[in-house]
Design an enzyme around this catalytic site. Structure first.
Site, PDB file in Angstrom:
ATOM      1  N   ASP A 147      -4.369   1.596  10.240  1.00 29.10           N
ATOM      2  CA  ASP A 147      -4.625   1.744   8.968  1.00 29.10           C
ATOM      3  C   ASP A 147      -4.049   0.354   7.956  1.00 29.10           C
ATOM      4  OD1 ASP A 147      -5.889   4.169   9.059  1.00 29.10           O
ATOM      5  OD2 ASP A 147      -3.922   5.239   8.550  1.00 29.10           O
ATOM      6  N   ASP A 154      -0.106  -0.715  11.788  1.00 28.60           N
ATOM      7  CA  ASP A 154      -1.047   0.292  12.737  1.00 28.60           C
ATOM      8  C   ASP A 154      -2.364  -0.051  12.186  1.00 28.60           C
ATOM      9  OD1 ASP A 154      -0.946   1.238  10.215  1.00 28.60           O
ATOM     10  OD2 ASP A 154       0.101   3.250  10.545  1.00 28.60           O
ATOM     11  N   ASP A 159       1.569  -1.486   6.889  1.00 29.21           N
ATOM     12  CA  ASP A 159       2.071  -1.140   8.209  1.00 29.21           C
ATOM     13  C   ASP A 159       1.527  -1.580   9.444  1.00 29.21           C
ATOM     14  OD1 ASP A 159       3.969   0.715   7.181  1.00 29.21           O
ATOM     15  OD2 ASP A 159       2.452   2.268   6.763  1.00 29.21           O
ATOM     16  N   GLU A 184       0.820  -1.337   0.227  1.00 34.15           N
ATOM     17  CA  GLU A 184       0.114  -0.028   0.161  1.00 34.15           C
ATOM     18  C   GLU A 184       0.808   1.486   0.043  1.00 34.15           C
ATOM     19  OE1 GLU A 184      -3.102   2.985   0.853  1.00 34.15           O
ATOM     20  OE2 GLU A 184      -1.260   2.521   2.314  1.00 34.15           O
TER      21      GLU A 184
END
Ligand code: 1YM
Length: 670
Positions: free
Chosen positions: A534, A532, A530, A457
């Protein structure tokens, strides 16, 4: 949020698999040493049986991972359920005790304790020590409810470091104990009783299993399924482990009708009543319950003798054929379908939640994983039940009939639109022309088993990945912006979607009913996002898509999640990375090597996009050092529920789920 939680997929480190293989080899060597004593015939049979089970546990319980561990419980519970099917047992309790031992109690007749003429031993001992007619997973005979009563007991016994069984029968309590399948206490009367039943407690052998910690939810889900399939049977599950205490009692008078309501509980159903049909021929009986919802998914679960048959088989075939025929006939007769309207089987099953349960004495399980019912007579039975009873139901409930027909008609129109969209996408993007999308930087290798594709992404992360990769076998597909949530869209939207089309083209294997695993271009599909919130969202969106439209990718173990490190630690020229806070602290201590004055630099990797190509290769892409999680599917039924709750239209079930599970969400990085 953890992706394990979000997706309900069991994830495992690859290195664990290798460890399992090594351990299995060790076990074999240990068992090669033959015992050198004299035995009578029945003892030899017992020891050979035990040896076979301990040598190849996977043949008998599927695997030695947590799934095998839980299987031990199901084998014992199956014996109690057989007793319920025979009409003698109304209640079963399962307890997870402190130390992860399991107790199963039933109120049936109690396993027979009389001495068998053939062996000179109590029937109880024979049930727990003699291996019967091959395992469910191996060659040889298959378990059939009502037929071979108690086949799994000796397998569980062989794989337990100790096991105790108590039988309440004829006013007495009989007890026996075993260690790794060998009798340590012969049958003894230990007390008096005024009821009947069987109680088994066992402790899984840590030498045989990778991990011996039981998961309450796994057992709960499976036992709930058993309770739905055996209307009126009361099953209790209780966790007595310190800090984990909880219990559930399940008893469904409505049986599979309630199962269907449960499947639809977080969806919007299109008609109130669950449609129920049942019938019998000879010693074979079948029942079907169904209800439509407003989703685009089909959710048919079939069972033979209470055993889930994920690959379907004759009962499912019979149902599908009859459903298509009945709906087409009814539609024509009532003129809801016009002359040139035709609804396909797939159209008739859009938004359908359905349970098919067949019970028969001589069930033949076929297919790769023995998960498909092969008895042709069941196809005829199920088909005739549905032909007759569904037709009558629709006649008597025309408003429901109209709703179902209209749903199928809309599905059929959408299918036509999807076909047109596919053709136009094919023309525009070269789908099937062999032309690859712009967003893909392909690898040179052409053998899919050697090829990997990283789905990345963000443009900067993708840029680093393209420069950092080994282009001989690693392809990079850049994704940008938020992906489409396929849970809320129909197939025609998906094929033409600008985010998904490049992914579909790059993988090469098509989607939905056109899916063909042979055409898959990469055997490692690695989601790199990632660590996290998102990143977790993107992973979940992609997994929802794979689960709904390319499920065999997950079933074959081709889907992975890259695990990027969280911290970089540096002392002088020595650099290390850490994947968790604990690991960071441990490495920091190690780098200091007992010297408090040494300076160790600790920095946090913010995101994949901030790593330079070299860093990204070293930490996340180099097969020598990277860590990957394979996404596996433990329980398709539960996974379907979780995807519906997390990604579907209804907000309330999602809120409830989040409230219930918030306690597990560690490291939320907002
Ligand atoms: C907690 C586990 O095993 N219950 C159980 C097992 C049996 C019976 C009753 C039973 C079966 C029969 C007659 C019969 C088994 N019996 C045998 C065998 N619960 C649990 N409850 N009487 C009692 O099938 O005729 C195997 S299992 F072989 F001895 F009959």
């Amino acid at each position: 949020m953890q992706d394990e939680l979000l997706t309900n997929q069991k994830t495992e480190e690859l290195s664990e698999e290798q460890a399992v293989q090594t351990e299995a080899l060790d076990q074999e060597e240990k068992l090669e040493e033959k015992v050198d004593t004299e035995y009578d015939g029945s003892q030899i049979q017992v020891l050979e049986g035990l040896e076979a089970v301990r040598k190849r546990p996977g043949m008998y319980i599927g695997s030695t991972s947590t799934s095998g561990l839980h299987h031990l419980v199901y084998e014992i519970v199956d014996n109690a359920i057989d007793e319920a099917l025979a009409g003698y047992c109304t209640e079963i309790q399962v307890m997870i005790n402190e130390g992860d031992t399991i107790t199963v109690v039933d109120n049936g007749r109690g396993i027979p304790v009389d001495i068998q003429a053939q062996t000179g031993k109590p029937a109880l001992e024979v049930v727990y020590t003699v291996l019967h007619a091959g395992g469910k997973f191996g060659g040889g005979g298959y378990k059939v409810s009502g037929g071979l009563h108690g086949v799994g007991a000796s397998v569980v016994n062989a794989l337990s470091q100790w096991l105790q069984v108590q039988v309440h029968r004829d006013g007495k309590i009989y007890q026996m104990q075993f260690a790794r399948g060998i009798v340590t206490q012969g049958m003894t009367v230990v007390g008096e009783t005024n009821h009947t039943g069987t109680t088994v407690t066992f402790s899984p052998d840590p030498e045989m299993f990778d991990d011996t910690v039981y998961n309450y939810e796994t057992l709960h889900t499976r036992l709930q399924e058993e309770a739905f399939l055996n209307a009126g049977l009361k099953i209790t599950i209780r966790d007595d482990r310190e800090g984990k205490q909880q219990q559930h009692t399940m008893c469904y008078e409505g049986g599979i009708k309630e199962f269907v309501s449960f499947l639809n509980r977080s969806k919007t159903s299109l008609h109130e009543q669950v449609i129920y049909m049942a019938g019998k021929k000879g010693d074979c009986m079948a029942e079907v319950a169904l209800q439509y919802n407003d989703s685009y998914q089909e959710n048919i679960l079939s069972f033979a003798n209470n055993v889930h048959t994920p690959e379907g088989g004759m009962h499912e075939d019979g149902f599908k054929r009859a459903l298509t025929a009945v709906l087409n006939n009814y539609g024509k007769r009532t003129k809801i379908l016009k002359d040139n309207d035709k609804i396909s089987g797939e159209d008739c099953r859009e938004g359908l939640a359905c349970i098919i349960s067949a019970k028969l004495t001589d069930a033949q399980f076929e297919g790769q994983t023995k998960a498909k019912l092969g008895n042709a007579e069941v196809r005829t039975l199920v088909s005739s039940i549905v032909m007759e009873k569904l037709d009558t139901f629709l006649e008597e409930n025309p408003s429901v009939g109209r709703i179902i027909l209209e749903k199928a008609l809309t599905a059929s129109r959408a299918r036509e639109a999807a076909k047109r969209a596919r053709e136009s996408v094919r023309r525009k993007t070269g789908l099937e022309s062999g032309q690859m999308p712009d967003k893909l930087q392909d690898c040179n290798e052409r053998d899919p088993s050697l090829c990997e594709i990283y789905i990345v992404e963000g443009d900067s992360a993708a840029g680093s990945a393209i420069q950092g990769r080994d282009s001989r076998f690693q392809a990079i597909l850049a994704m940008w912006g938020k992906m489409l949530n396929v849970e809320k869209a129909r197939a025609d939207k998906i094929i033409g979607n600008d985010k998904l089309a490049p992914l579909i083209v790059a993988l090469g294997c098509g989607i939905g009913t056109e899916f063909n695993i042979e055409k898959l271009r990469y055997h490692k599909i690695i989601i790199m996002a990632d660590a996290d919130v998102d990143g977790a969202h993107i992973r979940t969106l992609l997994l929802t898509f794979f689960f709904r439209y390319m499920r065999p990718l997950i079933e074959h173990g081709y889907v992975y999640s890259a695990v990027p490190p969280l911290y970089k630690l540096q002392r002088g020229k020595t650099q290390k990375v850490a994947y968790s806070d604990e690991q960071r602290d441990a490495i920091s201590t190690e780098l200091r090597a007992g010297n408090p004055n040494v300076k160790v630099d600790i920095s946090r990797f913010k995101g994949l996009g901030e790593m330079d190509p070299h860093e990204l290769w070293e930490t996340t892409m180099d097969p020598e050092y990277r860590s990957l999680r394979r996404i596996t599917l433990e329980d398709g039924i539960q996974a379907d529920q979780i995807f519906t709750v997390l990604m579907g239209e209804e907000v309330e079930p999602r809120k409830a789920w989040i409230e219930q599970n918030a306690q597990y969400a560690v490291n939320i990085d907002i």
